[in-house]
Scaffold this motif. Sequence first.
Motif, PDB file in Angstrom:
ATOM      1  N   ASN A 198       0.816  -1.218   0.000  1.00 39.76           N
ATOM      2  CA  ASN A 198       0.000   0.000   0.000  1.00 39.76           C
ATOM      3  C   ASN A 198       0.852   1.272   0.000  1.00 39.76           C
ATOM      4  N   PRO A 199       1.686   1.441  -1.032  1.00 46.11           N
ATOM      5  CA  PRO A 199       2.635   2.558  -1.030  1.00 46.11           C
ATOM      6  C   PRO A 199       1.992   3.936  -1.133  1.00 46.11           C
ATOM      7  N   GLN A 200       0.821   4.015  -1.713  1.00 45.02           N
ATOM      8  CA  GLN A 200       0.180   5.321  -1.903  1.00 45.02           C
ATOM      9  C   GLN A 200      -0.134   5.985  -0.559  1.00 45.02           C
ATOM     10  N   THR A 201      -0.785   5.270   0.322  1.00 48.50           N
ATOM     11  CA  THR A 201      -1.146   5.822   1.634  1.00 48.50           C
ATOM     12  C   THR A 201       0.097   6.048   2.481  1.00 48.50           C
ATOM     13  N   VAL A 202       1.040   5.118   2.418  1.00 50.05           N
ATOM     14  CA  VAL A 202       2.288   5.246   3.173  1.00 50.05           C
ATOM     15  C   VAL A 202       3.002   6.538   2.792  1.00 50.05           C
ATOM     16  N   LYS A 203       3.053   6.821   1.499  1.00 48.24           N
ATOM     17  CA  LYS A 203       3.728   8.038   1.032  1.00 48.24           C
ATOM     18  C   LYS A 203       2.939   9.284   1.433  1.00 48.24           C
ATOM     19  N   GLU A 204       1.637   9.242   1.222  1.00 49.51           N
ATOM     20  CA  GLU A 204       0.809  10.418   1.494  1.00 49.51           C
ATOM     21  C   GLU A 204       0.870  10.844   2.959  1.00 49.51           C
ATOM     22  N   TYR A 205       0.924   9.871   3.866  1.00 56.46           N
ATOM     23  CA  TYR A 205       0.929  10.183   5.292  1.00 56.46           C
ATOM     24  C   TYR A 205       2.315  10.044   5.918  1.00 56.46           C
ATOM     25  N   GLN A 206       3.341  10.047   5.066  1.00 56.03           N
ATOM     26  CA  GLN A 206       4.748  10.113   5.458  1.00 56.03           C
ATOM     27  C   GLN A 206       5.124   9.095   6.540  1.00 56.03           C
ATOM     28  N   VAL A 207       4.731   7.849   6.281  1.00 55.09           N
ATOM     29  CA  VAL A 207       5.113   6.768   7.187  1.00 55.09           C
ATOM     30  C   VAL A 207       6.540   6.381   6.831  1.00 55.09           C
ATOM     31  N   GLU A 208       7.464   6.649   7.732  1.00 55.68           N
ATOM     32  CA  GLU A 208       8.881   6.426   7.449  1.00 55.68           C
ATOM     33  C   GLU A 208       9.415   5.146   8.072  1.00 55.68           C
ATOM     34  N   GLY A 209       8.736   4.650   9.080  1.00 56.18           N
ATOM     35  CA  GLY A 209       9.170   3.423   9.740  1.00 56.18           C
ATOM     36  C   GLY A 209       7.963   2.702  10.299  1.00 56.18           C
ATOM     37  N   VAL A 210       8.121   1.442  10.563  1.00 51.95           N
ATOM     38  CA  VAL A 210       7.030   0.657  11.148  1.00 51.95           C
ATOM     39  C   VAL A 210       7.525   0.010  12.442  1.00 51.95           C
ATOM     40  N   PRO A 211       6.656  -0.214  13.387  1.00 52.55           N
ATOM     41  CA  PRO A 211       5.233   0.110  13.367  1.00 52.55           C
ATOM     42  C   PRO A 211       5.002   1.619  13.454  1.00 52.55           C
ATOM     43  N   ALA A 212       3.887   2.046  12.883  1.00 50.41           N
ATOM     44  CA  ALA A 212       3.521   3.466  12.924  1.00 50.41           C
ATOM     45  C   ALA A 212       2.022   3.589  13.161  1.00 50.41           C
ATOM     46  N   LEU A 213       1.650   4.655  13.828  1.00 51.98           N
ATOM     47  CA  LEU A 213       0.245   4.924  14.111  1.00 51.98           C
ATOM     48  C   LEU A 213      -0.111   6.306  13.590  1.00 51.98           C
ATOM     49  N   ARG A 214      -1.316   6.417  13.030  1.00 50.10           N
ATOM     50  CA  ARG A 214      -1.867   7.710  12.647  1.00 50.10           C
ATOM     51  C   ARG A 214      -3.313   7.713  13.134  1.00 50.10           C
ATOM     52  N   LEU A 215      -3.652   8.722  13.900  1.00 57.55           N
ATOM     53  CA  LEU A 215      -5.021   8.851  14.410  1.00 57.55           C
ATOM     54  C   LEU A 215      -5.736   9.929  13.598  1.00 57.55           C
ATOM     55  N   PHE A 216      -6.798   9.531  12.930  1.00 55.42           N
ATOM     56  CA  PHE A 216      -7.541  10.419  12.040  1.00 55.42           C
ATOM     57  C   PHE A 216      -8.903  10.769  12.605  1.00 55.42           C
ATOM     58  N   GLN A 217      -9.330  11.985  12.320  1.00 57.91           N
ATOM     59  CA  GLN A 217     -10.719  12.393  12.493  1.00 57.91           C
ATOM     60  C   GLN A 217     -11.068  13.066  11.176  1.00 57.91           C
ATOM     61  N   GLY A 218     -11.794  12.369  10.326  1.00 62.87           N
ATOM     62  CA  GLY A 218     -12.052  12.870   8.984  1.00 62.87           C
ATOM     63  C   GLY A 218     -10.741  12.933   8.213  1.00 62.87           C
ATOM     64  N   ASN A 219     -10.489  14.064   7.558  1.00 60.13           N
ATOM     65  CA  ASN A 219      -9.259  14.236   6.773  1.00 60.13           C
ATOM     66  C   ASN A 219      -8.080  14.713   7.610  1.00 60.13           C
ATOM     67  N   THR A 220      -8.282  14.896   8.894  1.00 60.09           N
ATOM     68  CA  THR A 220      -7.255  15.463   9.759  1.00 60.09           C
ATOM     69  C   THR A 220      -6.509  14.376  10.534  1.00 60.09           C
ATOM     70  N   VAL A 221      -5.182  14.470  10.527  1.00 57.51           N
ATOM     71  CA  VAL A 221      -4.370  13.587  11.371  1.00 57.51           C
ATOM     72  C   VAL A 221      -4.265  14.267  12.732  1.00 57.51           C
ATOM     73  N   LEU A 222      -4.888  13.684  13.732  1.00 64.25           N
ATOM     74  CA  LEU A 222      -4.873  14.249  15.084  1.00 64.25           C
ATOM     75  C   LEU A 222      -3.547  13.995  15.781  1.00 64.25           C
ATOM     76  N   ALA A 223      -2.965  12.838  15.504  1.00 62.04           N
ATOM     77  CA  ALA A 223      -1.718  12.461  16.175  1.00 62.04           C
ATOM     78  C   ALA A 223      -1.026  11.380  15.369  1.00 62.04           C
ATOM     79  N   SER A 224       0.285  11.273  15.564  1.00 62.64           N
ATOM     80  CA  SER A 224       1.037  10.216  14.896  1.00 62.64           C
ATOM     81  C   SER A 224       2.163   9.753  15.802  1.00 62.64           C
ATOM     82  N   SER A 225       2.582   8.520  15.550  1.00 69.54           N
ATOM     83  CA  SER A 225       3.662   7.926  16.328  1.00 69.54           C
ATOM     84  C   SER A 225       4.362   6.903  15.442  1.00 69.54           C
ATOM     85  N   GLU A 226       5.673   6.808  15.582  1.00 71.01           N
ATOM     86  CA  GLU A 226       6.419   5.777  14.860  1.00 71.01           C
ATOM     87  C   GLU A 226       7.308   5.051  15.847  1.00 71.01           C
ATOM     88  N   GLY A 227       7.440   3.755  15.627  1.00 72.63           N
ATOM     89  CA  GLY A 227       8.229   2.925  16.525  1.00 72.63           C
ATOM     90  C   GLY A 227       7.339   2.259  17.558  1.00 72.63           C
TER      91      GLY A 227
END
Length: 111
Positions: A64-93
């Motif tokens: 799923n490279p499209q979403t990974v690129k769009e939301y700048q996931v640089e490492g895994v595991p990674a978390l992105r918390l969304f509310q609609g189109n907004t990323v409320l929070a993110s975490s990597e590692g």
Amino acid sequence: MSKGVSTITDAEFETEVLKAEQPVLVYFWASWCGPCKLMSPLINSAANTYSDRLKIVKMEVDPNPQTVKEYQVEGVPALRLFQGNTVLASSEGVIGKDKLLDFLETHLNNN
């Protein structure tokens, strides 16, 4: 319908995440990722704990490279918390259970 963690793809991302009525936690992982194996049980536990106010989905990064690129996931595991189109929070590692719960509580209590 199960309130567990569902697996989604790039094609399903808009419908399952961006158009969801409640906040959505996206868990990015990879089959080759050792730390992801540590995080998976925590993500499943969070899905059970927060099923009334949070949707949790997981997305494997390699197919799923499209979403990974769009939301700048640089490492895994990674978390992105969304509310609609907004990323409320993110975490990597890897994060522990307490940090995961704090991560979620902080943002879910603001809604």
